[in-house]
Design a protein around this motif. Structure first.
Motif, PDB file in Angstrom:
ATOM      1  N   LEU A  63      17.732 -11.589 -17.616  1.00 57.52           N
ATOM      2  CA  LEU A  63      16.457 -12.175 -17.247  1.00 57.52           C
ATOM      3  C   LEU A  63      16.838 -13.186 -15.688  1.00 57.52           C
ATOM      4  N   LYS A  64      17.391 -13.464 -15.852  1.00 52.94           N
ATOM      5  CA  LYS A  64      18.628 -14.088 -15.249  1.00 52.94           C
ATOM      6  C   LYS A  64      19.034 -13.640 -13.602  1.00 52.94           C
ATOM      7  N   ASP A  65      19.811 -12.074 -14.509  1.00 50.58           N
ATOM      8  CA  ASP A  65      19.618 -11.291 -12.761  1.00 50.58           C
ATOM      9  C   ASP A  65      18.638 -10.324 -12.300  1.00 50.58           C
ATOM     10  N   CYS A  66      17.931 -10.576 -13.079  1.00 51.62           N
ATOM     11  CA  CYS A  66      16.388 -10.017 -12.182  1.00 51.62           C
ATOM     12  C   CYS A  66      15.518 -10.593 -11.277  1.00 51.62           C
ATOM     13  N   GLY A  67      15.483 -12.201 -12.130  1.00 54.90           N
ATOM     14  CA  GLY A  67      15.029 -13.759 -11.668  1.00 54.90           C
ATOM     15  C   GLY A  67      13.167 -13.732 -11.922  1.00 54.90           C
TER      16      GLY A  67
END
Length: 112
Positions: A63-67
């Motif tokens: 979730l963090k990586d895809c923003g």
């Protein structure tokens, strides 16, 4: 959809605990009624650690990586990591409290 199902694990400790206990209570009720083939007490502590390590933290990283949640994505990951640390430190005590609370219910039902 994946995140919504387990969002409680990526929020404040008290929110995580609230929903964790509700799931435990539901599973304990099913066990006591003969609808669950194992006692949830037996693996609850380790199961939560595995759940964080193998599902929640990797999901929070994705979730963090895809923003997808913008700046809140960092927050979700941080809460997941913190809840995992808290569970590692307090989880056995929490499970003991759950067990004491829900075994009382079982004993009361047997007395009826």
């Amino acid at each position: 959809i994946q995140a919504s199902d387990v969002a409680h694990t990526m929020q404040h400790w008290h929110i995580y605990q609230k929903w964790n206990e509700r799931l435990f209570a539901e599973m304990m009720s099913a066990y006591q009624a003969g609808r669950l083939g194992f006692d949830p007490v037996a693996g609850w502590y380790q199961g939560e650690l595995g759940f964080f390590d193998n599902y929640i933290i990797p999901l929070a990283n994705k979730l963090k990586d895809c923003g997808v949640f913008g700046v809140s994505s960092d927050e979700y990951l941080n809460y997941a990591l913190e809840n995992r640390r808290e569970w590692a430190n307090k989880g056995e005590e929490v499970v003991a409290k759950y067990k004491a609370k829900y075994l009382v219910v079982e004993e009361e039902e047997e007395a009826k």
